[in-house]
Design a protein around this motif. Structure first.
Motif, PDB file in Angstrom:
ATOM      1  N   ASP A 137      -2.047   0.702  -0.879  1.00 54.09           N
ATOM      2  CA  ASP A 137      -0.965   1.617  -1.600  1.00 54.09           C
ATOM      3  C   ASP A 137      -1.133   1.052  -3.160  1.00 54.09           C
ATOM      4  O   ASP A 137      -1.579   0.040  -3.571  1.00 54.09           O
ATOM      5  N   THR A 138      -0.434   1.934  -3.890  1.00 55.03           N
ATOM      6  CA  THR A 138      -0.381   1.724  -5.352  1.00 55.03           C
ATOM      7  C   THR A 138       0.993   2.663  -5.810  1.00 55.03           C
ATOM      8  O   THR A 138       1.328   3.392  -5.165  1.00 55.03           O
ATOM      9  N   THR A 139       1.251   2.213  -7.143  1.00 61.39           N
ATOM     10  CA  THR A 139       2.584   2.687  -7.567  1.00 61.39           C
ATOM     11  C   THR A 139       2.254   4.293  -8.149  1.00 61.39           C
ATOM     12  O   THR A 139       1.189   4.427  -8.697  1.00 61.39           O
ATOM     13  N   VAL A 140       3.180   5.062  -8.302  1.00 63.17           N
ATOM     14  CA  VAL A 140       3.296   6.187  -8.948  1.00 63.17           C
ATOM     15  C   VAL A 140       4.595   6.692  -9.340  1.00 63.17           C
ATOM     16  O   VAL A 140       5.355   6.779  -8.666  1.00 63.17           O
ATOM     17  N   THR A 152       9.932   4.758  -9.321  1.00 64.40           N
ATOM     18  CA  THR A 152       8.696   4.105  -9.000  1.00 64.40           C
ATOM     19  C   THR A 152       8.427   4.489  -7.352  1.00 64.40           C
ATOM     20  O   THR A 152       8.786   4.029  -6.451  1.00 64.40           O
ATOM     21  N   GLY A 153       7.472   5.428  -7.101  1.00 63.06           N
ATOM     22  CA  GLY A 153       7.415   6.127  -5.889  1.00 63.06           C
ATOM     23  C   GLY A 153       5.835   5.272  -5.506  1.00 63.06           C
ATOM     24  O   GLY A 153       5.300   4.376  -6.234  1.00 63.06           O
ATOM     25  N   ARG A 154       5.188   5.712  -4.228  1.00 65.86           N
ATOM     26  CA  ARG A 154       4.069   4.973  -3.708  1.00 65.86           C
ATOM     27  C   ARG A 154       3.047   6.143  -3.317  1.00 65.86           C
ATOM     28  O   ARG A 154       3.506   7.125  -2.892  1.00 65.86           O
ATOM     29  N   LEU A 155       1.836   5.795  -3.754  1.00 64.00           N
ATOM     30  CA  LEU A 155       0.899   6.642  -2.608  1.00 64.00           C
ATOM     31  C   LEU A 155      -0.086   5.580  -1.883  1.00 64.00           C
ATOM     32  O   LEU A 155      -0.439   4.384  -2.360  1.00 64.00           O
ATOM     33  N   TYR A 203       2.546  10.137   0.541  1.00 69.04           N
ATOM     34  CA  TYR A 203       3.436   9.740  -0.715  1.00 69.04           C
ATOM     35  C   TYR A 203       4.431   9.477  -0.219  1.00 69.04           C
ATOM     36  O   TYR A 203       5.152   9.739   1.133  1.00 69.04           O
ATOM     37  N   SER A 204       5.400   8.298  -0.886  1.00 69.79           N
ATOM     38  CA  SER A 204       6.584   7.936  -0.388  1.00 69.79           C
ATOM     39  C   SER A 204       7.464   7.525  -1.560  1.00 69.79           C
ATOM     40  O   SER A 204       6.800   7.295  -2.729  1.00 69.79           O
ATOM     41  N   ARG A 205       8.636   7.621  -1.610  1.00 68.50           N
ATOM     42  CA  ARG A 205       9.714   7.292  -2.895  1.00 68.50           C
ATOM     43  C   ARG A 205       9.665   5.961  -3.165  1.00 68.50           C
ATOM     44  O   ARG A 205      10.168   5.514  -4.235  1.00 68.50           O
ATOM     45  N   ASP A 206       9.559   5.122  -1.867  1.00 71.86           N
ATOM     46  CA  ASP A 206       9.556   3.684  -2.129  1.00 71.86           C
ATOM     47  C   ASP A 206       8.523   2.873  -1.411  1.00 71.86           C
ATOM     48  O   ASP A 206       7.490   3.438  -0.598  1.00 71.86           O
ATOM     49  N   ARG A 207       8.690   1.708  -1.212  1.00 80.34           N
ATOM     50  CA  ARG A 207       7.304   0.888  -0.766  1.00 80.34           C
ATOM     51  C   ARG A 207       8.118   0.150   0.666  1.00 80.34           C
ATOM     52  O   ARG A 207       7.832  -1.051   0.919  1.00 80.34           O
ATOM     53  N   ARG A 208       8.998   0.569   1.213  1.00 80.99           N
ATOM     54  CA  ARG A 208       9.800   0.108   2.449  1.00 80.99           C
ATOM     55  C   ARG A 208       8.682   0.219   3.613  1.00 80.99           C
ATOM     56  O   ARG A 208       7.772   1.023   3.702  1.00 80.99           O
ATOM     57  N   GLY A 209       8.885  -0.921   4.325  1.00 79.30           N
ATOM     58  CA  GLY A 209       7.620  -1.225   5.522  1.00 79.30           C
ATOM     59  C   GLY A 209       7.702   0.122   6.508  1.00 79.30           C
ATOM     60  O   GLY A 209       6.762   0.121   7.350  1.00 79.30           O
ATOM     61  N   GLU A 210       9.065   0.898   6.650  1.00 84.68           N
ATOM     62  CA  GLU A 210       8.939   1.764   7.370  1.00 84.68           C
ATOM     63  C   GLU A 210       7.830   2.911   7.227  1.00 84.68           C
ATOM     64  O   GLU A 210       7.543   3.782   8.021  1.00 84.68           O
ATOM     65  N   ARG A 225       7.938  16.530  -4.141  1.00 82.73           N
ATOM     66  CA  ARG A 225       6.993  17.618  -3.746  1.00 82.73           C
ATOM     67  C   ARG A 225       5.809  17.380  -4.540  1.00 82.73           C
ATOM     68  O   ARG A 225       4.808  17.633  -3.811  1.00 82.73           O
ATOM     69  N   GLY A 226       5.956  17.045  -5.866  1.00 81.28           N
ATOM     70  CA  GLY A 226       4.544  16.753  -6.567  1.00 81.28           C
ATOM     71  C   GLY A 226       3.927  15.836  -5.746  1.00 81.28           C
ATOM     72  O   GLY A 226       2.542  15.625  -5.890  1.00 81.28           O
ATOM     73  N   GLY A 227       4.614  14.578  -5.376  1.00 87.81           N
ATOM     74  CA  GLY A 227       3.815  13.639  -4.923  1.00 87.81           C
ATOM     75  C   GLY A 227       3.198  13.698  -3.518  1.00 87.81           C
ATOM     76  O   GLY A 227       2.136  13.562  -3.511  1.00 87.81           O
ATOM     77  N   GLN A 228       3.940  14.675  -2.944  1.00 86.89           N
ATOM     78  CA  GLN A 228       3.320  15.186  -1.578  1.00 86.89           C
ATOM     79  C   GLN A 228       2.169  15.986  -1.887  1.00 86.89           C
ATOM     80  O   GLN A 228       1.052  15.820  -1.077  1.00 86.89           O
ATOM     81  N   ARG A 229       2.058  16.816  -2.789  1.00 90.01           N
ATOM     82  CA  ARG A 229       1.062  17.721  -3.104  1.00 90.01           C
ATOM     83  C   ARG A 229      -0.157  16.789  -3.691  1.00 90.01           C
ATOM     84  O   ARG A 229      -1.319  17.092  -3.187  1.00 90.01           O
TER      85      ARG A 229
END
Length: 348
Positions: free
Chosen positions: A64-67, A77-80, A102-109, A290-294
């Protein structure tokens, strides 16, 4: 072209809109964004097929990396995340592919949800969010951790980078100490990589036999050497941290000695993920969740094309033109590794 420029060549929509205007085709950024959204929705069935294909593998790479994501008056800071199926190192005939999330954070879930129904060998770094996946009583099945020697080597290399320290010194920058122990560790790890270069692409059985003969003695020697060096160091020393990174995950780092399919590194996931940091320098941030998911959908499609030596723009143009009328039970024909472009019909 719009999709490939944005997600393959990292040109944000505002720059594309400016170029179209100069060419006499004024299009607003919101119009272009609507087209990106419509195309992402149309291509979602292909994304789902790639997703299912990746997680049909018994071994995947994950990273994963930051976005940055636009928020009120700031950026969050989201994650891809990416998961790569690539059997080529052990001579597998199945084509490679990658799926992004894509996710809005880096939680293990998040990785736990991505891999909720999957079991097999996960090649990844030592991110704590993966740890619950390795529980011995996990359902629906066991996930086995395979360590990344590139990550381990990097920790020692940074403490032994004589040339890098010299460059920093020449620029007047502060440099850290150079440790001979770190240099020796790099050399010992490089000996393992030398063995791997000679067996890349061979069958799992051939790789396993070579590793048992050539790599197992090197690993045994490395284990004894790491323990001996650790006994000489204070607990908080940088070298002690680099050594403990390996020793505390020794089962994961030695898994390649009992399974010929396991790779020595997680470089496959890092290479596929490289499009994101390259893009960050151009488009700076995602406009919304939504942009991160696209972005995750389009990166999955474009990077899977690249893994299979398929021109992403040609694939996108052809598939978008065909998918609405394509039989649902034959969508697999449009996957990058199965795709055959529609022949152009020239008018007489």
């Amino acid at each position: 072209m719009l999709l490939f420029e944005k997600y393959g060549q990292h040109q944000p929509l505002n720059r594309q809109a400016e170029r179209f205007t100069r060419e006499g085709v004024p299009l607003s950024v919101s119009t272009l964004a609507d087209q990106v959204g419509a195309a992402s929705f149309a291509l979602m069935p292909i994304f789902r097929l790639i997703e299912a294909y990746v997680f049909a593998a018994e071994r995947v790479h994950g990273d994963d990396t930051t976005v940055p994501v636009m928020a009120k008056g700031k950026t969050d800071t989201g994650r891809l995340w990416d998961y790569v199926r690539d059997d080529r190192p052990f001579g597998g005939a199945d084509p490679p592919a990658v799926v992004f999330y894509y996710s809005r954070d880096r939680r293990g879930e998040h990785p736990q949800a991505h891999l909720a129904s999957w079991s097999g060998i996960l090649q990844a770094d030592a991110y704590a969010g993966y740890f619950e996946l390795y529980a011995p009583d996990r359902q629906p099945g066991l996930i086995l951790e395979a360590g990344c020697f590139a990550h381990a080597r990097r920790k020692f290399f940074e403490l032994a980078d004589v040339e890098g320290a010299a460059r920093k010194k020449s620029r007047g920058e502060r440099t850290g100490p150079i440790y001979p122990i770190a240099l020796e560790a790099v050399q010992k790890l490089d000996a393992l990589f030398d063995v791997e270069r000679g067996i890349n692409g061979k069958t799992p059985a051939e790789r396993l036999a070579a590793r048992q003969e050539l790599s197992a003695p090197l690993i045994a020697e490395l284990h004894d050497w790491l323990n001996a060096q650790l006994a000489k160091l204070s607990r908080n020393h940088d070298l002690a941290k680099a050594i403990n990174y390996m020793l505390r995950r020794w089962d994961a780092f030695t898994r390649f000695l009992i399974d010929g399919r396991v790779c020595l590194t997680n470089n496959a996931a890092e290479r596929a993920l490289r499009c994101v940091p390259l893009g960050r320098k151009a488009w700076l941030f995602c406009g919304s969740d939504r942009g991160g998911q696209r972005a995750a959908i389009m990166f999955s499609l474009i990077q899977s094309c690249r893994l299979n030596d398929v021109d992403p723009q040609a694939w996108l143009a052809d598939v978008l033109a065909r998918i609405a009328g394509h039989p649902a039970n034959r969508l697999g024909d449009l996957l990058p590794w199965n795709w055959k472009p529609t022949a152009l019909k020239l008018e007489p």
